[in-house]
Motif scaffolding. Structure first.
Motif, PDB file in Angstrom:
ATOM      1  N   GLU A  66       0.821  -1.211   0.000  1.00 52.70           N
ATOM      2  CA  GLU A  66       0.000   0.000   0.000  1.00 52.70           C
ATOM      3  C   GLU A  66       0.855   1.263   0.000  1.00 52.70           C
ATOM      4  OE1 GLU A  66      -4.013  -0.417   2.208  1.00 52.70           O
ATOM      5  OE2 GLU A  66      -2.596  -1.630   3.372  1.00 52.70           O
ATOM      6  N   GLU A  67       2.019   1.197   0.642  1.00 48.69           N
ATOM      7  CA  GLU A  67       2.868   2.396   0.695  1.00 48.69           C
ATOM      8  C   GLU A  67       3.359   2.820  -0.684  1.00 48.69           C
ATOM      9  OE1 GLU A  67       7.047   1.381   2.292  1.00 48.69           O
ATOM     10  OE2 GLU A  67       5.832  -0.392   2.799  1.00 48.69           O
ATOM     11  N   TYR A  68       3.306   1.881  -1.650  1.00 54.52           N
ATOM     12  CA  TYR A  68       3.696   2.212  -3.021  1.00 54.52           C
ATOM     13  C   TYR A  68       2.488   2.293  -3.951  1.00 54.52           C
ATOM     14  CZ  TYR A  68       8.324   0.883  -1.282  1.00 54.52           C
ATOM     15  OH  TYR A  68       9.491   0.785  -0.562  1.00 54.52           O
ATOM     16  N   GLY A  69       1.299   2.357  -3.381  1.00 53.87           N
ATOM     17  CA  GLY A  69       0.109   2.561  -4.191  1.00 53.87           C
ATOM     18  C   GLY A  69      -0.654   1.316  -4.573  1.00 53.87           C
ATOM     19  N   GLY A  70      -0.224   0.156  -4.096  1.00 55.07           N
ATOM     20  CA  GLY A  70      -0.907  -1.079  -4.426  1.00 55.07           C
ATOM     21  C   GLY A  70      -1.923  -1.483  -3.369  1.00 55.07           C
ATOM     22  N   MET A  71      -2.414  -2.718  -3.497  1.00 54.24           N
ATOM     23  CA  MET A  71      -3.413  -3.224  -2.547  1.00 54.24           C
ATOM     24  C   MET A  71      -2.777  -3.904  -1.347  1.00 54.24           C
ATOM     25  SD  MET A  71      -6.193  -4.759  -5.307  1.00 54.24           S
ATOM     26  CE  MET A  71      -7.503  -5.072  -4.107  1.00 54.24           C
ATOM     27  N   GLY A  72      -1.495  -4.237  -1.439  1.00 52.67           N
ATOM     28  CA  GLY A  72      -0.793  -4.828  -0.309  1.00 52.67           C
ATOM     29  C   GLY A  72      -1.246  -6.230   0.043  1.00 52.67           C
ATOM     30  N   LEU A  73      -1.665  -6.981  -0.960  1.00 56.51           N
ATOM     31  CA  LEU A  73      -2.159  -8.332  -0.706  1.00 56.51           C
ATOM     32  C   LEU A  73      -1.045  -9.359  -0.869  1.00 56.51           C
ATOM     33  CD1 LEU A  73      -5.578  -8.078  -2.571  1.00 56.51           C
ATOM     34  CD2 LEU A  73      -5.075  -7.640  -0.156  1.00 56.51           C
ATOM     35  N   ASP A  74      -1.322 -10.603  -0.482  1.00 54.06           N
ATOM     36  CA  ASP A  74      -0.317 -11.654  -0.543  1.00 54.06           C
ATOM     37  C   ASP A  74      -0.479 -12.491  -1.817  1.00 54.06           C
ATOM     38  OD1 ASP A  74      -2.550 -13.218   0.013  1.00 54.06           O
ATOM     39  OD2 ASP A  74      -1.979 -13.604   2.092  1.00 54.06           O
ATOM     40  N   LEU A  75       0.429 -13.468  -1.971  1.00 54.98           N
ATOM     41  CA  LEU A  75       0.405 -14.290  -3.185  1.00 54.98           C
ATOM     42  C   LEU A  75      -0.871 -15.118  -3.271  1.00 54.98           C
ATOM     43  CD1 LEU A  75       2.414 -14.885  -5.590  1.00 54.98           C
ATOM     44  CD2 LEU A  75       2.857 -17.054  -4.437  1.00 54.98           C
ATOM     45  N   SER A  76      -1.392 -15.546  -2.136  1.00 55.91           N
ATOM     46  CA  SER A  76      -2.651 -16.304  -2.142  1.00 55.91           C
ATOM     47  C   SER A  76      -3.772 -15.474  -2.756  1.00 55.91           C
ATOM     48  CB  SER A  76      -3.023 -16.726  -0.721  1.00 55.91           C
ATOM     49  OG  SER A  76      -2.051 -17.622  -0.188  1.00 55.91           O
ATOM     50  N   ALA A  77      -3.783 -14.186  -2.476  1.00 59.86           N
ATOM     51  CA  ALA A  77      -4.773 -13.297  -3.080  1.00 59.86           C
ATOM     52  C   ALA A  77      -4.530 -13.182  -4.581  1.00 59.86           C
ATOM     53  CB  ALA A  77      -4.715 -11.918  -2.425  1.00 59.86           C
ATOM     54  N   GLY A  78      -3.245 -13.115  -4.975  1.00 61.82           N
ATOM     55  CA  GLY A  78      -2.930 -13.098  -6.397  1.00 61.82           C
ATOM     56  C   GLY A  78      -3.429 -14.341  -7.107  1.00 61.82           C
ATOM     57  N   CYS A  79      -3.322 -15.479  -6.432  1.00 60.00           N
ATOM     58  CA  CYS A  79      -3.843 -16.731  -7.000  1.00 60.00           C
ATOM     59  C   CYS A  79      -5.358 -16.660  -7.182  1.00 60.00           C
ATOM     60  CB  CYS A  79      -3.491 -17.905  -6.091  1.00 60.00           C
ATOM     61  SG  CYS A  79      -1.742 -18.351  -6.093  1.00 60.00           S
ATOM     62  N   ALA A  80      -6.049 -16.084  -6.209  1.00 57.74           N
ATOM     63  CA  ALA A  80      -7.503 -15.950  -6.313  1.00 57.74           C
ATOM     64  C   ALA A  80      -7.877 -15.081  -7.507  1.00 57.74           C
ATOM     65  CB  ALA A  80      -8.067 -15.356  -5.022  1.00 57.74           C
ATOM     66  N   ILE A  81      -7.119 -14.019  -7.718  1.00 56.31           N
ATOM     67  CA  ILE A  81      -7.404 -13.090  -8.820  1.00 56.31           C
ATOM     68  C   ILE A  81      -7.175 -13.760 -10.168  1.00 56.31           C
ATOM     69  CG2 ILE A  81      -6.591 -10.987  -9.969  1.00 56.31           C
ATOM     70  CD1 ILE A  81      -5.999  -9.915  -7.081  1.00 56.31           C
ATOM     71  N   LEU A  82      -5.985 -14.317 -10.379  1.00 56.54           N
ATOM     72  CA  LEU A  82      -5.661 -14.882 -11.685  1.00 56.54           C
ATOM     73  C   LEU A  82      -6.463 -16.152 -11.962  1.00 56.54           C
ATOM     74  CD1 LEU A  82      -1.793 -14.331 -11.879  1.00 56.54           C
ATOM     75  CD2 LEU A  82      -3.646 -12.875 -12.714  1.00 56.54           C
TER      76      LEU A  82
END
Length: 379
Positions: A51-67
């Protein structure tokens, strides 16, 4: 935000890009600019950026859910997935100056980091045998060499590059002397990009470096430590792509199940036959089992624990399961499965890639045999 919240949001974005959209892209071999822009605007391609760089600050498991949900929706995460795992190399190993300069722009969509230049014509998966050299000259590195099947170069502003900074004959271990660089493709004089047409709609190219000059500050991390950085990124890549395979598998099973329940031949639905039911049921079981391995691998990665074996197993099992589901769907649809209107043949081609890339299933088996089971090296 729960994973189900993420999946629901991704489904909403994907609903704006139905099968007709993807078929049109496939026929014209075009990049899904509109889809990538929509995913970026929704924040999903910057999900793993803190989040400090403008992102959502989520983990790889969340990335797996998205893709995974992108592919389950009938879309193709391939044109966009690299932004997640290539960004990780910069995030985990880049300097604070590099992260501050680039990550917020990537999160906003001002810059795209979609290209990951590792593979070479004579090296393939034998990464330590790459020959591209980056030679230090004053405050620059000068790069010469070739890369092959590097995706999305023409659609990216930035690229992660792995090159030798010390000749292989001068290092103690072959994995030494490799370094990672951030290449600004907008001003990359000395780089020739040659597009390659492949089986599915994947924007991939051969790269020729002839005296490409990179500022010394563009090196990521320490000189000579690049192999370790790349391996770290490859674990994330394999887990994320395994999640995409699970998504593909679920799409194929849903389509095959619907078709088997509706299609009538000889006065009865084809789904009443065990010869049709059983392949779909078997594929379902294997996809769901693969999903559990993906979850385990992602969980280990998120906790910072060793996950090389699990990342490879997730990729192997998910790629095999999605390919099995693809074959079951194609067989269930019969001749209609080869008709572009039904999307089965497009998704069939797309998921077949993951038997080979980003690492072939045979090399995963070799890894498991040697590094997990302790058997002799087989090559």
């Amino acid at each position: 935000m729960t994973y189900e919240d993420l999946r629901r949001g991704v489904r909403e974005v994907c609903s704006r890009f139905p099968g007709e959209y993807w078929r049109g892209l496939d026929g014209g071999r075009r990049y899904p600019e509109e889809f990538v822009a929509a995913m970026t605007e929704a924040g999903y391609l910057g999900a793993l950026i803190p989040e400090e760089y403008g992102g959502m600050g989520l983990d790889l498991s969340a990335g797996c859910a998205i893709l995974g949900e992108v592919n389950r929706s009938g879309a193709n995460a391939g044109p966009a997935h690299a932004q997640m795992y290539t960004m990780g190399t910069l995030l985990r190993h880049g300097s604070e100056e590099q992260k501050t300069e680039y990550l917020p722009k990537i999160a906003r969509g001002d810059l795209r980091l979609q290209a990951f230049a590792v593979t070479e014509p004579e090296a393939g998966t034998d990464t330590t045998s790459i020959k591209s050299m980056a030679t230090r000259e004053g405050d620059h590195y000068v790069v010469n060499g070739r890369k092959i099947y590097i995706s999305r170069v023409e659609q990216s502003d930035l690229m992660i590059l792995l090159a030798r900074t010390t000749p292989v004959e001068e290092v103690e271990k072959r994995s030494g002397g490799l370094s990672v660089f951030l290449v600004d493709l907008r001003e990359a004089e000395g780089l020739t990009v040659r597009p390659r047409r492949v089986m599915m709609n994947n924007a991939t190219s051969e790269l020729v470096f002839e005296g490409l000059r990179l500022p010394a500050e563009n090196i990521i991390g320490e000189e000579g430590e690049g192999f370790r950085y790349i391996i770290d990124g490859m674990n994330a890549e394999r887990i994320l792509i395994a999640a995409e395979c699970v998504g593909d598998g679920r799409w194929f099973i849903e389509k095959a199940t619907e078709r088997a329940g509706e299609r009538e031949v000889f006065g009865r639905r084809i789904g009443e036959n065990q010869g049709v039911q059983f392949p779909i049921a078997r594929a379902y079981a294997n996809v769901e089992a693969a999903s559990l391995m993906v979850e385990k691998a992602a969980s280990l990665f998120d906790r910072g624990e060793p996950c090389g074996a699990e990342a490879n197993l997730a990729k192997l099992l998910a790629a095999d399961a999605s390919w099995e589901a693809a074959n079951a769907a194609l067989q269930t649809f019969g001749g209609y499965g080869f008709d572009a209107e039904y999307d089965v043949e497009r998704k069939f081609r797309e998921t077949r890639l993951y038997q080979v890339a980003p690492i072939s299933t045979n090399l995963i088996l070799s890894y498991v045999a040697e590094h997990v089971l302790g058997l002799p090296r087989s090559f």
